[in-house]
Design a protein around this motif. Structure first.
Motif, PDB file in Angstrom:
ATOM      1  N   LYS A 163     -52.427 -29.167 -56.801  1.00  0.00           N
ATOM      2  CA  LYS A 163     -52.321 -29.960 -55.573  1.00  0.00           C
ATOM      3  C   LYS A 163     -51.324 -29.373 -54.588  1.00  0.00           C
ATOM      4  O   LYS A 163     -51.235 -29.848 -53.449  1.00  0.00           O
ATOM      5  CB  LYS A 163     -51.898 -31.389 -55.920  1.00  0.00           C
ATOM      6  CG  LYS A 163     -52.952 -32.161 -56.709  1.00  0.00           C
ATOM      7  CD  LYS A 163     -52.451 -33.568 -57.019  1.00  0.00           C
ATOM      8  CE  LYS A 163     -53.498 -34.356 -57.803  1.00  0.00           C
ATOM      9  NZ  LYS A 163     -53.018 -35.718 -58.139  1.00  0.00           N
ATOM     10  N   TRP A 164     -50.551 -28.366 -55.001  1.00  0.00           N
ATOM     11  CA  TRP A 164     -49.477 -27.876 -54.139  1.00  0.00           C
ATOM     12  C   TRP A 164     -49.982 -27.278 -52.820  1.00  0.00           C
ATOM     13  O   TRP A 164     -49.409 -27.562 -51.757  1.00  0.00           O
ATOM     14  CB  TRP A 164     -48.639 -26.852 -54.912  1.00  0.00           C
ATOM     15  CG  TRP A 164     -47.663 -26.119 -54.048  1.00  0.00           C
ATOM     16  CD1 TRP A 164     -47.646 -24.808 -53.727  1.00  0.00           C
ATOM     17  CD2 TRP A 164     -46.547 -26.695 -53.348  1.00  0.00           C
ATOM     18  NE1 TRP A 164     -46.609 -24.503 -52.915  1.00  0.00           N
ATOM     19  CE2 TRP A 164     -45.907 -25.666 -52.647  1.00  0.00           C
ATOM     20  CE3 TRP A 164     -46.044 -27.988 -53.251  1.00  0.00           C
ATOM     21  CZ2 TRP A 164     -44.782 -25.874 -51.880  1.00  0.00           C
ATOM     22  CZ3 TRP A 164     -44.918 -28.190 -52.482  1.00  0.00           C
ATOM     23  CH2 TRP A 164     -44.287 -27.153 -51.811  1.00  0.00           C
ATOM     24  N   PRO A 165     -51.036 -26.420 -52.784  1.00  0.00           N
ATOM     25  CA  PRO A 165     -51.489 -25.883 -51.485  1.00  0.00           C
ATOM     26  C   PRO A 165     -51.881 -26.978 -50.495  1.00  0.00           C
ATOM     27  O   PRO A 165     -51.533 -26.899 -49.306  1.00  0.00           O
ATOM     28  CB  PRO A 165     -52.694 -24.997 -51.869  1.00  0.00           C
ATOM     29  CG  PRO A 165     -52.439 -24.618 -53.290  1.00  0.00           C
ATOM     30  CD  PRO A 165     -51.800 -25.827 -53.901  1.00  0.00           C
ATOM     31  N   GLU A 166     -52.615 -27.981 -50.973  1.00  0.00           N
ATOM     32  CA  GLU A 166     -53.006 -29.069 -50.073  1.00  0.00           C
ATOM     33  C   GLU A 166     -51.776 -29.804 -49.559  1.00  0.00           C
ATOM     34  O   GLU A 166     -51.692 -30.128 -48.364  1.00  0.00           O
ATOM     35  CB  GLU A 166     -53.933 -30.031 -50.814  1.00  0.00           C
ATOM     36  CG  GLU A 166     -55.247 -29.412 -51.275  1.00  0.00           C
ATOM     37  CD  GLU A 166     -56.095 -30.398 -52.047  1.00  0.00           C
ATOM     38  OE1 GLU A 166     -55.636 -31.561 -52.195  1.00  0.00           O
ATOM     39  OE2 GLU A 166     -57.205 -30.032 -52.485  1.00  0.00           O
ATOM     40  N   GLN A 167     -50.836 -30.076 -50.449  1.00  0.00           N
ATOM     41  CA  GLN A 167     -49.623 -30.771 -50.028  1.00  0.00           C
ATOM     42  C   GLN A 167     -48.815 -29.924 -49.054  1.00  0.00           C
ATOM     43  O   GLN A 167     -48.209 -30.445 -48.112  1.00  0.00           O
ATOM     44  CB  GLN A 167     -48.773 -31.134 -51.255  1.00  0.00           C
ATOM     45  CG  GLN A 167     -49.406 -32.180 -52.163  1.00  0.00           C
ATOM     46  CD  GLN A 167     -48.551 -32.492 -53.366  1.00  0.00           C
ATOM     47  OE1 GLN A 167     -47.527 -31.852 -53.592  1.00  0.00           O
ATOM     48  NE2 GLN A 167     -48.970 -33.486 -54.170  1.00  0.00           N
ATOM     49  N   GLU A 168     -48.804 -28.609 -49.279  1.00  0.00           N
ATOM     50  CA  GLU A 168     -48.059 -27.730 -48.377  1.00  0.00           C
ATOM     51  C   GLU A 168     -48.649 -27.764 -46.978  1.00  0.00           C
ATOM     52  O   GLU A 168     -47.924 -27.844 -45.970  1.00  0.00           O
ATOM     53  CB  GLU A 168     -48.071 -26.304 -48.934  1.00  0.00           C
ATOM     54  CG  GLU A 168     -47.179 -25.352 -48.150  1.00  0.00           C
ATOM     55  CD  GLU A 168     -47.150 -23.972 -48.785  1.00  0.00           C
ATOM     56  OE1 GLU A 168     -46.343 -23.133 -48.349  1.00  0.00           O
ATOM     57  OE2 GLU A 168     -47.952 -23.732 -49.728  1.00  0.00           O
ATOM     58  N   GLN A 169     -49.980 -27.733 -46.861  1.00  0.00           N
ATOM     59  CA  GLN A 169     -50.627 -27.816 -45.554  1.00  0.00           C
ATOM     60  C   GLN A 169     -50.361 -29.166 -44.887  1.00  0.00           C
ATOM     61  O   GLN A 169     -50.087 -29.238 -43.677  1.00  0.00           O
ATOM     62  CB  GLN A 169     -52.139 -27.591 -45.706  1.00  0.00           C
ATOM     63  CG  GLN A 169     -52.520 -26.182 -46.148  1.00  0.00           C
ATOM     64  CD  GLN A 169     -54.012 -26.018 -46.336  1.00  0.00           C
ATOM     65  OE1 GLN A 169     -54.769 -26.983 -46.140  1.00  0.00           O
ATOM     66  NE2 GLN A 169     -54.438 -24.814 -46.704  1.00  0.00           N
ATOM     67  N   ALA A 170     -50.456 -30.230 -45.689  1.00  0.00           N
ATOM     68  CA  ALA A 170     -50.201 -31.565 -45.122  1.00  0.00           C
ATOM     69  C   ALA A 170     -48.769 -31.683 -44.637  1.00  0.00           C
ATOM     70  O   ALA A 170     -48.502 -32.245 -43.556  1.00  0.00           O
ATOM     71  CB  ALA A 170     -50.501 -32.632 -46.179  1.00  0.00           C
ATOM     72  N   LEU A 171     -47.834 -31.130 -45.395  1.00  0.00           N
ATOM     73  CA  LEU A 171     -46.437 -31.173 -44.972  1.00  0.00           C
ATOM     74  C   LEU A 171     -46.201 -30.355 -43.706  1.00  0.00           C
ATOM     75  O   LEU A 171     -45.437 -30.770 -42.820  1.00  0.00           O
ATOM     76  CB  LEU A 171     -45.535 -30.655 -46.108  1.00  0.00           C
ATOM     77  CG  LEU A 171     -45.379 -31.569 -47.326  1.00  0.00           C
ATOM     78  CD1 LEU A 171     -44.603 -30.872 -48.430  1.00  0.00           C
ATOM     79  CD2 LEU A 171     -44.663 -32.866 -46.931  1.00  0.00           C
ATOM     80  N   ALA A 172     -46.833 -29.182 -43.622  1.00  0.00           N
ATOM     81  CA  ALA A 172     -46.672 -28.363 -42.416  1.00  0.00           C
ATOM     82  C   ALA A 172     -47.220 -29.084 -41.183  1.00  0.00           C
ATOM     83  O   ALA A 172     -46.590 -29.085 -40.111  1.00  0.00           O
ATOM     84  CB  ALA A 172     -47.385 -27.024 -42.614  1.00  0.00           C
ATOM     85  N   HIS A 173     -48.397 -29.701 -41.323  1.00  0.00           N
ATOM     86  CA  HIS A 173     -48.983 -30.447 -40.208  1.00  0.00           C
ATOM     87  C   HIS A 173     -48.092 -31.632 -39.813  1.00  0.00           C
ATOM     88  O   HIS A 173     -47.838 -31.871 -38.628  1.00  0.00           O
ATOM     89  CB  HIS A 173     -50.379 -30.930 -40.603  1.00  0.00           C
ATOM     90  CG  HIS A 173     -51.061 -31.709 -39.519  1.00  0.00           C
ATOM     91  ND1 HIS A 173     -51.493 -31.134 -38.324  1.00  0.00           N
ATOM     92  CD2 HIS A 173     -51.403 -33.038 -39.440  1.00  0.00           C
ATOM     93  CE1 HIS A 173     -52.046 -32.052 -37.567  1.00  0.00           C
ATOM     94  NE2 HIS A 173     -51.999 -33.222 -38.222  1.00  0.00           N
TER      95      HIS A 173
END
Length: 608
Positions: free
Chosen positions: A348-358
């Protein structure tokens, strides 16, 4: 029976005295000494944060309290305290003024059976003990998933490396029983290099305070159950009861043996036949056969004992192995669960990283917009805020200079006003007015207040030593002898002396070189004069501090007048005081002229 008490120094004397009162001889032989083990402050803090604190012995309480006192720490009131025995609980009450829970069976097994320790899953428990002891408690708590922290605050060390001297002394004293209260004491007394002494020791009786120590004697040193007496606790009363019970049992056993011996002798006497009775020959058993039979029986018994012991050891090992396997399985389950959770987080880390960046980009844009709005509002408000601050500073500077006449304080306020105007434009005229006012205030006369005050204080201290104007009476003239002479030729002198004596009975005539004036003032009046002079000087002090020039000068003049009227000005002290008053009279009190500041008007013009 005679007993040897092996408790550390200072702990066995009371028990020996109580045994002596019961008619039982006891010999105090400390085999262990207690040494303190230092604990770090971080470890003490961790122990104090535990929810349950377990104290193993009185020495654990004593050493733990001493180390807390060393670091100026105290035991929190939220901890739940447990004690192995009543004496340990009494020590907790003495050192911490807290009550501790004590099990009915005062040993390790009784402690772990307490209701408070049955459900301790993920509960922080601290075990305060001696080094190397109470492994059963720690093992049981860990099996119950408790978060255990062990703190060793002391250790037991043998007084001597080997026990040969103790055993030799006990053998000479004909000791029948030995009181031991720990496994360490058992190991110390069995550490013998002489087989004869060791064989003698194995035939003694042992009074122990826990089943754990009894099992240690049985397994390690082959002591039988009949030789072991188990006390209900480690306190003196429990040990005394156990020893008395053992003594009574041994006394009964010896009485039964004596009765059996007496009966056997009587039966032998009754079986003796008369001389005329013939006896048939009996078959005799070979001594070699008897010895062989005994050896065989001993071998069989030893083999059976070893077999049973091996079976017990094997059962214990299987039990421990099964427990370890169960723990390993539990740990493996927990490890698999943790690995599964970690894999899920990694996926789940890549998805969370994108969501956090956005989300971060959106928040950054919102913060930028809000900051621009806040800066715009601040620019709109800064004009009004700055003008209010500048007006307040100017008014405060004028108030300090005109009303309070605090020129130094007014200067500081004007300098603060200069700093506030440093970033503004078109302030040359205003800054010039402020600089002019600062120079004007700094040029105002400042009286040396401290010097004048201390000068007046020194004069006050001299008042009691000043001499007053008094006239001393001259000494009386020495009277001539009034005795009459026996010589007839001295009749004229005798007549003159007789006349002088008669006249002296009615008249007193004294002659002096100058007129006599008695002192005009008594002691109380002299004190009042000194108080009056002191009052003038104190009044001058107060008037000087308050800036009341007329009162100050009037007080100085009153002091000069009092000094001149009642004190000897010829003395050095009075003359010095008069000179000081004259100088103080000529000193300037510091006139306060009205000061008009140009800063308020210049500021008003600049703001407009």
């Amino acid at each position: 029976m005679k007993f040897a008490i092996t408790r550390p120094q200072g702990k066995g004397e009371t028990l020996a005295t109580e045994l002596a009162e019961k008619g039982i001889l006891a010999l105090c032989t400390p085999v262990l000494t207690l040494k303190r083990v230092d604990v770090s402050q971080a470890q003490l803090i961790e122990i104090c944060e535990a929810e349950i604190l377990i104290f193993i012995s009185q020495d654990a309480v004593l050493n733990f309290a001493a180390q807390l006192e060393q670091f100026a720490m105290s035991l929190p009131a939220s901890n739940q305290l447990l004690a192995v025995g009543q004496q340990t609980a009494d020590a907790i009450q003495h050192h911490f003024a807290r009550c501790a829970t004590v099990p009915k069976q005062q040993d390790s097994e009784g402690l772990v059976a307490l209701p408070e320790l049955q459900h301790v899953d993920q509960t922080r428990v601290a075990l305060i003990k001696g080094r190397g002891g109470r492994a059963h408690i720690a093992k049981t708590l860990k099996s119950r998933q408790a978060l255990l922290s062990s703190c060793s605050v002391y250790e037991r060390l043998p007084v001597k490396e080997v026990s040969d001297d103790w055993l030799d002394h006990w053998m000479e004293a004909q000791i029948d029983g030995i009181v031991v209260t720990s496994n360490a004491a058992v190991d110390a007394i069995f550490n013998c290099h002489q087989p004869a002494l060791l064989r003698w020791l194995e035939t003694r009786y042992f009074v122990v305070v826990s089943e754990r120590t009894a099992q240690h004697l049985k397994i390690q040193f082959k002591i039988t159950d009949k030789q072991i007496a188990l006390s209900a606790g480690a306190d003196n009363q429990s040990l005394l009861m156990a020893i008395c019970k053992l003594t009574s049992q041994q006394g009964s056993a010896m009485t039964e043996k004596n009765q059996e011996a007496t009966t056997s002798v009587s039966n032998q006497n009754m079986e003796v036949a008369p001389d005329n009775v013939s006896h048939s020959p009996k078959t005799k058993l070979s001594k070699t056969a008897v010895v062989a039979l005994l050896v065989a029986l001993s071998g069989i018994g030893a083999t059976a004992g070893l077999f049973l012991y091996d079976k017990q050891q094997e059962a214990q090992q299987f039990s421990a192995l099964a427990e370890l396997q169960q723990q390993n399985q539990q740990l493996q389950v927990k490890l698999n669960t943790a690995l599964s959770a970690l894999n899920q987080l990694q996926s789940k880390w890549p998805e969370q990283e994108q969501a956090l960046a956005h989300q971060f980009a959106e928040q950054q844009s919102q913060v930028t917009a809000r900051l621009q709005q806040a800066l715009l509002k601040a620019r709109q408000q800064v004009g009004g805020a700055l003008s209010s601050e500048l007006r307040s500073l100017a008014r405060y500077a004028e108030f300090k200079a005109v009303s309070e006449r605090d020129y130094l304080g007014s200067v500081l306020v004007l300098k603060r006003l200069q700093q506030a105007l440093s970033q503004e434009s078109g302030t040359d005229a205003l800054l010039l007015a402020i600089s002019s006012d600062i120079a004007k205030l700094q040029a105002q006369p400042q009286p040396n207040t401290e010097a004048v005050y201390m000068e007046l204080a020194g004069l006050l201290a001299q008042i009691d030593s000043l001499p007053l104007k008094t006239i001393e009476k001259p000494k009386e003239a020495v009277q001539q002898s009034a005795e009459l002479s026996t010589d007839v030729n001295d009749w004229r002198a005798n007549l003159s002396r007789s006349w002088q004596k008669i006249r002296a009975d009615f008249l007193t005539i004294r002659q002096h070189d100058k007129p006599v004036i008695d002192p005009l003032l008594d002691a109380q009046e002299q004190q009042l004069i000194r108080s009056q002079l002191r009052s003038y000087l104190q009044q001058a002090q107060s008037a000087f501090l308050d800036g009341q020039s007329s009162v100050y000068y009037a007080a100085i003049e009153g002091a000069e007048d009092t000094l001149d009227r009642y004190f000897k000005l010829q003395s050095a002290a009075s003359a010095s005081l008069a000179e000081s008053l004259n100088q103080l009279k000529r000193s300037e009190l510091g006139t306060h002229r009205d000061v008009q500041l140009a800063t308020p008007a210049a500021l008003k013009e600049w703001l407009q």
